[in-house]
Design an enzyme around this catalytic site. Structure first.
Site, PDB file in Angstrom:
ATOM      1  N   LEU A 169       0.833  -1.208   0.000  1.00 21.12           N
ATOM      2  CA  LEU A 169       0.000   0.000   0.000  1.00 21.12           C
ATOM      3  C   LEU A 169       0.865   1.254   0.000  1.00 21.12           C
ATOM      4  O   LEU A 169       0.481   2.279  -0.566  1.00 21.12           O
ATOM      5  CB  LEU A 169      -0.908   0.008   1.237  1.00 21.12           C
ATOM      6  CG  LEU A 169      -2.031  -1.027   1.284  1.00 21.12           C
ATOM      7  CD1 LEU A 169      -2.709  -1.006   2.648  1.00 21.12           C
ATOM      8  CD2 LEU A 169      -3.056  -0.768   0.190  1.00 21.12           C
ATOM      9  N   ASP A 289       3.141  13.933  15.921  1.00 24.78           N
ATOM     10  CA  ASP A 289       3.404  14.004  14.478  1.00 24.78           C
ATOM     11  C   ASP A 289       2.090  14.182  13.711  1.00 24.78           C
ATOM     12  O   ASP A 289       1.810  13.460  12.755  1.00 24.78           O
ATOM     13  CB  ASP A 289       4.143  12.747  14.017  1.00 24.78           C
ATOM     14  CG  ASP A 289       4.827  12.952  12.662  1.00 24.78           C
ATOM     15  OD1 ASP A 289       5.031  14.114  12.272  1.00 24.78           O
ATOM     16  OD2 ASP A 289       5.157  11.942  12.013  1.00 24.78           O
TER      17      ASP A 289
END
Length: 507
Positions: A169, A289
Site C-alpha cells: 500500500l 506528528d
C-alpha cells in the site's frame, strides 16, 4: 521316491510267476495309462491337465497348475512343480523398504531440527523485538489485553501472500505497509517495520501499548502485532480511501472533498480524536506528528488519526523533555523546536497547520512562496493580519462555502498557531468551538477582541522562528517527502514542495 523316479521312463511293467512261466501279469507304470499288453500301449498321462493319475490320486500343483507361485511341468511318466525363487525379490523389497524407512527417518529428523530452529529463532525474535516488554506493558493495561491480538508469522504471510510486492500500500521511513486479508475475511493493513535497532524497539513497543489503550472512532484501530519475524509487524484496520494529503492535493480524481462541509467535518473529526488523546484517554497521550499524511479517510470521508510511532504517554508533569527533536517541518511547534519540551499545545500547533491546509488547500511548506512565507503557518498568519483571508481560501470551496464558518475556523487556526504555547487553546476547546461553528448561523459568528492580542509582537517572533526553522536549519537536514501510514510512495511532490524530516540533535 527315488526308485520311482529311476523307473519313471518305463511305461509298462510285467510280473512273471513261477507257476505259469509263459504267462505274465502286466500293468502301465505310474504316470502312464492304456493297454499294457500291446507294444506302446501305455501312454504318458499329462498330469498338469487331468489333475489325477491312473490310480485316482490328486497330484497337480494346485489351482489349475499354479499354486503359491508354483508351475506344473509335465514329464514322461511324471510331473514336476517348479516354484519361483522369491528370495531376491523379498530381499529387494526388504532392502527398499528399509531404505525408505531410513530416508523417512532422516527427513523427519531434518524437519524436526528445522522446526526447532524456527521455534528458537521465533523466540529469539520475540525476545529481541520486545515481546517480553510488550507482554509486561499490556498486562499492566487493565481491560485491554484481550483487544490486542498477537498474530503468528504464518498467519500474516498467508494474509499478504508472503508479503508480495503486489500487496504494498505504501512505503515510508518507518517501513512498508501491505494490504492483507485474514482467515475470517477481514481486510487489514500490515505494517512491516524496517530492520530496527534497540533504540527503535522502544518506539515500536510504545506504539503497540498506546494503541491498545485507545478505542475511538476517529483513531485507526490496532488489531494486533507479530513479534516472531525478524522485524516487528503491526496489524491495523484497513482504511480504504487514502490520506488527507492525497485528497487535498489532487492525487485522487474525486470532488467529495471540494466542499467546505466535508472539510469542516474532517477538522472536527481530527480535533475530537486529539481531544480524546489529550484528556479522555486513561493517560494523556501526545501524538507528536500530526500532519495531513497521517490523517486517513474512510469510504465515508470520516477522518482517522494514524501513525503513533513517536507518540508518548504522559503521566505526571504533562510535558515530555527529549534530547532529540522529531517531527515534520511545516507542522512542528516552534516552541518545542527551541526548548525540546513537548506539550499538548505542540499537538495543537500541528493541528492548526492541518486546519489551514483544509481552508487554503496550500501545502505546509512550499518554495513557490516568498522566503519569509515559506511555511504555511507564517504565510497564513501574515494574510490574517492583512485581513485578506478570502484571497487564500481554496478556490475549490470558495464559491460554495459559508464564509462566516470559514472565517471563524480561520480564527481558531490562528489561535492554534500562536507562537506561545500557553496562549493556544486546548484541543478540547478547539473541538468544542468547531462543533459550534458547524451548528452556527452567520449572526452567531462575532469576532472577539482578544483574538488579536500583541499582533506585532507575535509577528516579530514568527519571523525569527521561521528563519531558525524554515530556512537556516534546512541546510543541515536531509530533504525527504512527508511520510504517511499508507500510500507514502504515491505522494508526488515537486522539488519545490518537498518537506525535510527531523530528528535533529539539539544543543
Amino acid at each position: 521316491g527315488s526308485s520311482y523316479r529311476k523307473t519313471s521312463q518305463i511305461s509298462c511293467v510285467c510280473d512273471y510267476t513261477s507257476h505259469f512261466s509263459n504267462y505274465a501279469s502286466c500293468r502301465c507304470n505310474r504316470g502312464y495309462t492304456g493297454n499294457p499288453y500291446i507294444p506302446g500301449g501305455c501312454k504318458d498321462i499329462n498330469e498338469c491337465e487331468q489333475g489325477i493319475d491312473n490310480y485316482g490320486n490328486p497330484y497337480d500343483c494346485g489351482g489349475g497348475g499354479v499354486i503359491s507361485g508354483a508351475t506344473c511341468i509335465n514329464l514322461q511318466g511324471d510331473y514336476n512343480c517348479v516354484y519361483k525363487n522369491h528370495r531376491p525379490l523379498v530381499k529387494g523389497l526388504g532392502s527398499s523398504f528399509g531404505s525408505l524407512i531410513f530416508i523417512g527417518a532422516i527427513y523427519g529428523l531434518y524437519k524436526f531440527i528445522r522446526r526447532q530452529r524456527r521455534l528458537i529463532q521465533k523466540k529469539k525474535f520475540f525476545k529481541r523485538n520486545g515481546g517480553l516488554l510488550l507482554q509486561q506493558q499490556l498486562t499492566s493495561t487493565q481491560g485491554n489485553v484481550e483487544s490486542t491480538r498477537v498474530f503468528t508469522s504464518r498467519e500474516l504471510a498467508k494474509a499478504t501472500e508472503n508479503f508480495s510486492i503486489t500487496r504494498i500500500l505504501g512505503q515510508g521511513g518507518q517501513g512498508t505497509v501491505y494490504k492483507g486479508m485474514l482467515v475470517d475475511g477481514r481486510i487489514v493493513a500490515v505494517k512491516k517495520s524496517k530492520v530496527v535497532d534497540e533504540d527503535k524497539l522502544e518506539e515500536f513497543i510504545n506504539e503497540v501499548v498506546i494503541l491498545s489503550k485507545i478505542n475511538h472512532r476517529n483513531i485507526v484501530k490496532l488489531l494486533g502485532c507479530c513479534l516472531e519475524t525478524e522485524v516487528p509487524v503491526l496489524v491495523y484496520e484497513y482504511i480504504s480511501n487514502g490520506n488527507l494529503f492525497q485528497h487535498l492535493y489532487d492525487e485522487f480524481d474525486d470532488y467529495t472533498i471540494t466542499t467546505w462541509e466535508v472539510r469542516l467535518r474532517i477538522a472536527i473529526d481530527i480535533a475530537g480524536a486529539l481531544s480524546y488523546l489529550h484528556s479522555a484517554a486513561s493517560s494523556p497521550i501526545y501524538h507528536r506528528d500530526v500532519k495531513s499524511t497521517n490523517i486517513m479517510l474512510d469510504e465515508k470521508y470520516r477522518a482517522k488519526v494514524s501513525d503513533f510511532g513517536t507518540s508518548r504517554t504522559v503521566t505526571v508533569d504533562h510535558t515530555h523533555l527529549t534530547t532529540v527533536v522529531s517531527g515534520t517541518v511545516g507542522y512542528m511547534d516552534p516552541e518545542y523546536f527551541q526548548s525540546s519540551q513537548f506539550t499538548d499545545k505542540s499537538d495543537v500547533y500541528s493541528f492548526g497547520v492541518v486546519l489551514v491546509e483544509l481552508i487554503t488547500g496550500e501545502k505546509p511548506v512550499s518554495f513557490l512562496r516568498s522566503q519569509e512565507h515559506r511555511t504555511l503557518a507564517t504565510y497564513f498568519t501574515h494574510v490574517m493580519k492583512e485581513n485578506k483571508l478570502f484571497d487564500i481560501i481554496d478556490a475549490r470551496i470558495r464559491d460554495g462555502c459559508k464564509l462566516h464558518q470559514v472565517t471563524a475556523a480561520a480564527k481558531i487556526a490562528r489561535k492554534c498557531l500562536n507562537m506561545k504555547g500557553r496562549k493556544r487553546p486546548s484541543m478540547r476547546e478547539v473541538s468544542m468551538e468547531l462543533e459550534k461553528i458547524r451548528a452556527s448561523s452567520s449572526v452567531d459568528m462575532q469576532p472577539h477582541d482578544d483574538e488579536y492580542v500583541s499582533e506585532n509582537e507575535e509577528d516579530n517572533e514568527q519571523r525569527v522562528m521561521d528563519v531558525n526553522i524554515g530556512v537556516e536549519s534546512w541546510n543541515n537536514v536531509a530533504v525527504t517527502a512527508p511520510a504517511s501510514q499508507y500510500n507514502v510512495a504515491s505522494s508526488s511532490l515537486s522539488s519545490s514542495d518537498i518537506e525535510p524530516l527531523f530528528p535533529l540533535q539539539t544543543r
